[in-house]
Design an enzyme around this catalytic site. Structure first.
Site, PDB file in Angstrom:
ATOM      1  N   GLY A  11      19.367  51.001  40.715  1.00 12.88           N
ATOM      2  CA  GLY A  11      20.347  50.840  39.675  1.00 12.88           C
ATOM      3  C   GLY A  11      19.374  50.856  38.349  1.00 12.88           C
ATOM      4  O   GLY A  11      18.244  50.951  38.427  1.00 12.88           O
ATOM      5  N   LEU A  13      19.027  48.067  36.249  1.00 10.60           N
ATOM      6  CA  LEU A  13      17.951  46.910  36.258  1.00 10.60           C
ATOM      7  C   LEU A  13      16.645  47.440  37.255  1.00 10.60           C
ATOM      8  O   LEU A  13      15.760  47.119  36.707  1.00 10.60           O
ATOM      9  CB  LEU A  13      18.415  45.773  36.461  1.00 10.60           C
ATOM     10  CG  LEU A  13      19.326  44.955  35.633  1.00 10.60           C
ATOM     11  CD1 LEU A  13      20.053  43.684  36.304  1.00 10.60           C
ATOM     12  CD2 LEU A  13      18.679  44.597  34.330  1.00 10.60           C
ATOM     13  N   ARG A  36      20.897  53.774  50.192  1.00  9.62           N
ATOM     14  CA  ARG A  36      20.752  55.441  50.603  1.00  9.62           C
ATOM     15  C   ARG A  36      19.457  55.779  50.224  1.00  9.62           C
ATOM     16  O   ARG A  36      18.815  55.002  49.608  1.00  9.62           O
ATOM     17  CB  ARG A  36      21.998  56.246  49.601  1.00  9.62           C
ATOM     18  CG  ARG A  36      21.697  56.043  48.291  1.00  9.62           C
ATOM     19  CD  ARG A  36      22.663  56.650  47.450  1.00  9.62           C
ATOM     20  NE  ARG A  36      22.603  56.477  46.260  1.00  9.62           N
ATOM     21  CZ  ARG A  36      23.596  56.961  45.348  1.00  9.62           C
ATOM     22  NH1 ARG A  36      24.879  57.594  45.676  1.00  9.62           N
ATOM     23  NH2 ARG A  36      23.444  56.464  43.956  1.00  9.62           N
ATOM     24  N   TYR A 140      34.855  42.034  39.760  1.00  9.84           N
ATOM     25  CA  TYR A 140      33.380  41.677  39.476  1.00  9.84           C
ATOM     26  C   TYR A 140      33.295  40.387  38.931  1.00  9.84           C
ATOM     27  O   TYR A 140      32.040  39.765  39.270  1.00  9.84           O
ATOM     28  CB  TYR A 140      32.869  42.753  38.399  1.00  9.84           C
ATOM     29  CG  TYR A 140      31.491  42.825  37.786  1.00  9.84           C
ATOM     30  CD1 TYR A 140      30.656  42.922  38.700  1.00  9.84           C
ATOM     31  CD2 TYR A 140      31.280  42.362  36.544  1.00  9.84           C
ATOM     32  CE1 TYR A 140      29.250  42.751  38.172  1.00  9.84           C
ATOM     33  CE2 TYR A 140      29.836  42.346  36.159  1.00  9.84           C
ATOM     34  CZ  TYR A 140      28.959  42.723  37.182  1.00  9.84           C
ATOM     35  OH  TYR A 140      27.654  42.714  36.617  1.00  9.84           O
TER      36      TYR A 140
END
Ligand code: SER
Length: 332
Positions: A11, A13, A36, A140
């Site tokens: 990702g 970060l 993945r 979220y």
């Protein structure tokens, strides 16, 4: 020497944090992981496939590599989470709980990335205090509030050394953000350099807390390296750097690229942005473990444009295509 696992390492970060951690602790002591197989060109070795929603998958990697520290970054961001609330809950809550359970058993040191998304419409928008109303309107945000409480619970009940930051929007040039509400503040740089125009999905006056990646890296390493006695908050610390509106960002980019233009087409992400604070009070992080930011809006813009300029031609079109993202196109 520490053995570190980074979840969500592909990702925004994670991709920069892995590089920074390997610089400090050595390449082979930092295990990047994701759900993945990474792209061929990813500089992520050593890399492991870890499904954070599967506790056996986490336990296996911890035992295989004798992990003592986990930077738990895997998660579904705000905009993507609204499209897939069930998956958001599963990854963000069960993933964290699996990491905390492993931390309890294997005595791990844990970092958890929380967010300004824990706040909501009734939270004070200016100088948002450390302890205040948390009434998020996104799944979220709900998972991050719950996650913070889980961290505090595992610290108090089981003595788990877990530390956390409420990160603002992160601006970086290495890898794109994936499905957040603050993504416009990254996309805009690519568009400015590639096509000279950007369609922004929030209104010009939308002001949000933001941070440049080098500051975010220093914040994460800073809280993890601080002496235990300095960590007085085990839910999550407010951390801040700069706050600016979309139109202030545009104006700053125009000081370098005078012909750059921006039009505004707010979409569903406007309501999410409107529910978040504009300016965060992070005095507790500064007082407790010495947090300090370095980059302001002017230095972020200068650095981003400098870093992205050489590759401005090769990706042309990509970000202009993405500038009007419907949420479905961001789902992985
Ligand atoms: N950058 C994140 C998002 O927009 C906030 O934590 O979802």
């Amino acid at each position: 020497m520490h053995k570190i696992l980074v979840t969500g390492s592909e990702g925004q970060l994670g991709s920069d944090l892995v590089v920074a951690l390997r610089h400090v602790y050595g390449v082979n002591n930092v295990i990047a992981s994701g759900w993945r197989t990474p792209p061929q060109n990813a500089k992520t070795s050593p890399y492991a496939i870890v499904d954070v929603t599967d506790s056996a998958s986490i336990t296996a990697i911890i035992q295989d590599y004798q992990i003592d520290t986990v930077y738990h970054l895997a998660g579904i961001l705000s905009a993507k989470g609204e499209q897939h609330p069930d998956r958001c809950w599963d990854v963000n809550i069960n993933g964290l709980r699996n990491v905390l359970e492993a931390a309890k058993i294997f005595k791990l040191h844990v970092f958890f990335s929380s967010s300004i998304a824990v706040f909501g419409p009734h939270t004070p928008k200016l100088d948002t205090p450390q302890i205040t109303v948390e009434d998020p309107s996104t799944m979220y945000g709900i998972t991050k509030v719950t996650g913070e409480l889980l961290c505090q619970y595992y610290a108090q009940r089981f003595g788990v050394d877990v530390r956390s930051l409420r990160l603002p929007g992160i601006i970086s040039h290495t890898s794109p953000p994936g499905g957040g509400t603050t993504d416009f503040a990254v996309e805009i740089f690519h568009a400015a350099l590639q096509t000279g125009t950007y369609t922004c999905f929030v209104r010009p006056e939308t002001r949000l807390p933001m941070m440049y990646m080098p500051d975010a890296i220093r914040a994460m390493l800073g809280i993890m390296q601080a002496d235990t006695s300095k960590i007085k908050i085990r839910s999550s610390y407010n951390v801040a750097a700069v706050s600016f509106s979309a139109e202030e960002l545009v104006a700053e980019i125009q000081t370098h690229l005078p012909h750059f233009t921006c039009r505004y087409a707010p979409d569903f992400r406007q309501a999410i942005a409107d529910s978040w604070p504009a300016v965060i009070d992070d005095s507790k992080a500064r007082a407790d473990w010495g947090w300090q930011h370095q980059y302001d809006l002017a230095t972020i813009v200068t650095d981003m444009l400098q870093a992205l300029k050489p590759s401005s031609v090769k990706d042309s079109c990509h970000h202009e295509e993405n500038s009007n993202l419907s949420v479905s196109s961001t789902i992985r």
